[in-house]
Design a protein around this motif. Structure first.
Motif, short mmCIF file in Angstrom:
data_model
loop_
_atom_site.label_atom_id
_atom_site.label_comp_id
_atom_site.label_asym_id
_atom_site.label_seq_id
_atom_site.Cartn_x
_atom_site.Cartn_y
_atom_site.Cartn_z
N GLU A 38 0.83 -1.21 0.00
CA GLU A 38 0.00 0.00 0.00
C GLU A 38 0.87 1.26 0.00
OE1 GLU A 38 -3.41 2.29 2.64
OE2 GLU A 38 -2.86 0.22 3.12
N ALA A 39 1.92 1.28 0.81
CA ALA A 39 2.80 2.46 0.85
C ALA A 39 3.42 2.71 -0.52
CB ALA A 39 3.89 2.26 1.90
N ALA A 40 3.89 1.65 -1.17
CA ALA A 40 4.51 1.80 -2.48
C ALA A 40 3.51 2.35 -3.49
CB ALA A 40 5.06 0.46 -2.95
N ASP A 41 2.27 1.88 -3.43
CA ASP A 41 1.25 2.35 -4.37
C ASP A 41 0.97 3.83 -4.18
OD1 ASP A 41 -0.78 1.64 -6.45
OD2 ASP A 41 -2.16 2.33 -4.89
N VAL A 42 0.87 4.26 -2.93
CA VAL A 42 0.62 5.68 -2.65
C VAL A 42 1.76 6.54 -3.18
CG1 VAL A 42 0.41 7.40 -0.81
CG2 VAL A 42 -0.83 5.24 -0.64
N LEU A 43 2.99 6.11 -2.93
CA LEU A 43 4.15 6.89 -3.36
C LEU A 43 4.29 6.90 -4.88
CD1 LEU A 43 6.64 5.62 -0.63
CD2 LEU A 43 5.62 7.90 -0.76
N MET A 44 4.10 5.76 -5.52
CA MET A 44 4.24 5.70 -6.98
C MET A 44 3.13 6.48 -7.67
SD MET A 44 7.03 4.16 -7.80
CE MET A 44 6.89 3.52 -9.46
N ARG A 45 1.92 6.42 -7.16
CA ARG A 45 0.83 7.18 -7.79
C ARG A 45 1.05 8.69 -7.65
NH1 ARG A 45 -2.99 3.99 -9.76
NH2 ARG A 45 -3.13 1.84 -8.97
N ALA A 46 1.57 9.10 -6.52
CA ALA A 46 1.89 10.52 -6.36
C ALA A 46 2.95 10.94 -7.37
CB ALA A 46 2.36 10.79 -4.93
N TRP A 47 3.93 10.08 -7.59
CA TRP A 47 5.03 10.38 -8.52
C TRP A 47 4.50 10.44 -9.96
CZ3 TRP A 47 10.32 7.38 -7.95
CH2 TRP A 47 11.32 8.08 -8.66
N VAL A 48 3.71 9.46 -10.36
CA VAL A 48 3.21 9.42 -11.73
C VAL A 48 2.31 10.61 -12.04
CG1 VAL A 48 1.67 8.16 -13.29
CG2 VAL A 48 3.40 6.92 -11.99
N THR A 49 1.43 10.94 -11.11
CA THR A 49 0.47 12.02 -11.35
C THR A 49 1.03 13.40 -11.02
OG1 THR A 49 -0.44 11.83 -9.11
CG2 THR A 49 -1.44 10.46 -10.84
N ARG A 50 2.15 13.43 -10.31
CA ARG A 50 2.73 14.68 -9.79
C ARG A 50 1.75 15.40 -8.87
NH1 ARG A 50 6.21 17.25 -14.90
NH2 ARG A 50 7.11 15.26 -15.58
N GLN A 51 0.90 14.63 -8.23
CA GLN A 51 0.02 15.17 -7.20
C GLN A 51 0.68 14.85 -5.87
OE1 GLN A 51 -3.94 13.59 -7.86
NE2 GLN A 51 -4.12 14.60 -9.84
N TRP A 52 1.59 15.72 -5.49
CA TRP A 52 2.45 15.47 -4.33
C TRP A 52 1.64 15.46 -3.04
CZ3 TRP A 52 5.92 13.63 -7.12
CH2 TRP A 52 6.37 14.26 -8.28
N ILE A 53 2.06 14.64 -2.11
CA ILE A 53 1.32 14.43 -0.87
C ILE A 53 1.56 15.61 0.07
CG2 ILE A 53 0.98 12.88 1.09
CD1 ILE A 53 2.23 10.65 -0.71
N ASP A 54 0.54 16.45 0.23
CA ASP A 54 0.68 17.64 1.07
C ASP A 54 -0.16 17.57 2.34
OD1 ASP A 54 -1.84 17.93 0.01
OD2 ASP A 54 -1.40 19.78 -1.10
#
Length: 213
Positions: free
Chosen positions: A1-17
């Motif tokens: 789950e952690a990897a999915d959250v991080l990779m999706r943020a990277w792909v979409t450039r919707q950084w976790i704020d």
């Protein structure tokens, strides 16, 4: 789950704020490396980032370890003089590096013994001078709030690498690399200085040997 959250943020450039959306810190190093492997094997790693290109090594002495490692992806390795997009991974730090390119595999020894430096050197093709652009999937405030394992799970701040001159290993005094001075210049002015001895375990070959084992 952690990897999915991080990779999706990277792909979409919707950084976790939002701190609540950032994955909880791994409980230990083994869990951190499982997250790194899951990022490496994530569908986006191949579909969006071109697959695994190699590994970065860093965080010397962190958590009582010699150093740590994390994956790098092909889409984020570019040859100079091409530039690198700050927006592609939220670049926040630039580091001059010695890159080591392998010309072959280094399989596990049948007797289970660790590889020596000479064995590793046998499969090294070249040394490449490069600049690493460190990235992050969380906002500066979110990352600042993380404990070390929370920060390190984000692929050890992996971003991209600009590859400079490539030197065939046959023409390089590999044993002398620790004494090679390095400097980083911006618009002709020195902003940082170091040496090969600043690499993990005291030199590029030593660092790669650690990684191989």
């Amino acid at each position: 789950e952690a990897a999915d959250v991080l990779m999706r943020a990277w792909v979409t450039r919707q950084w976790i704020d939002d701190l609540a959306r950032y994955p909880a810190a791994p409980r230990d190093l083994a869990a951190m490396y499982r997250t790194h492997l899951a990022m490496q094997e994530h569908e986006a790693a191949t579909a969006e980032f071109g697959g695994l290109a190699g590994y970065k090594i860093g965080a010397v002495g962190a958590l009582g370890e010699e150093c740590l490692y994390a994956p790098l992806f092909r889409a984020f390795l570019v040859d100079a003089p091409k530039g690198f997009s700050h927006a592609s991974c939220q670049v926040h730090q630039v580091e001059p590096e010695f890159g080591v390119l392998l010309g072959g595999d280094l399989p596990t020894r049948e007797d289970g013994a660790p590889h020596g430096e000479a064995e590793v050197l046998d499969v090294v093709d070249s040394i490449v001078l490069c600049l690493e652009f460190c990235g992050r999937r969380g906002s500066p405030d979110v990352m600042a709030a993380q404990p070390p394992l929370g920060r390190f799970q984000d692929a050890l701040s992996a971003g991209g690498v600009v590859l400079g001159p490539t030197l065939p290993v046959r023409g390089v005094d590999v044993a002398g690399l620790p004494s090679v001075a390095t400097s980083l210049q911006v618009n002709g002015s020195d902003v940082a200085a170091g040496a090969g001895a600043k690499c993990p375990l005291g030199g590029p070959l030593q660092a790669v040997t650690w990684l191989a084992n």
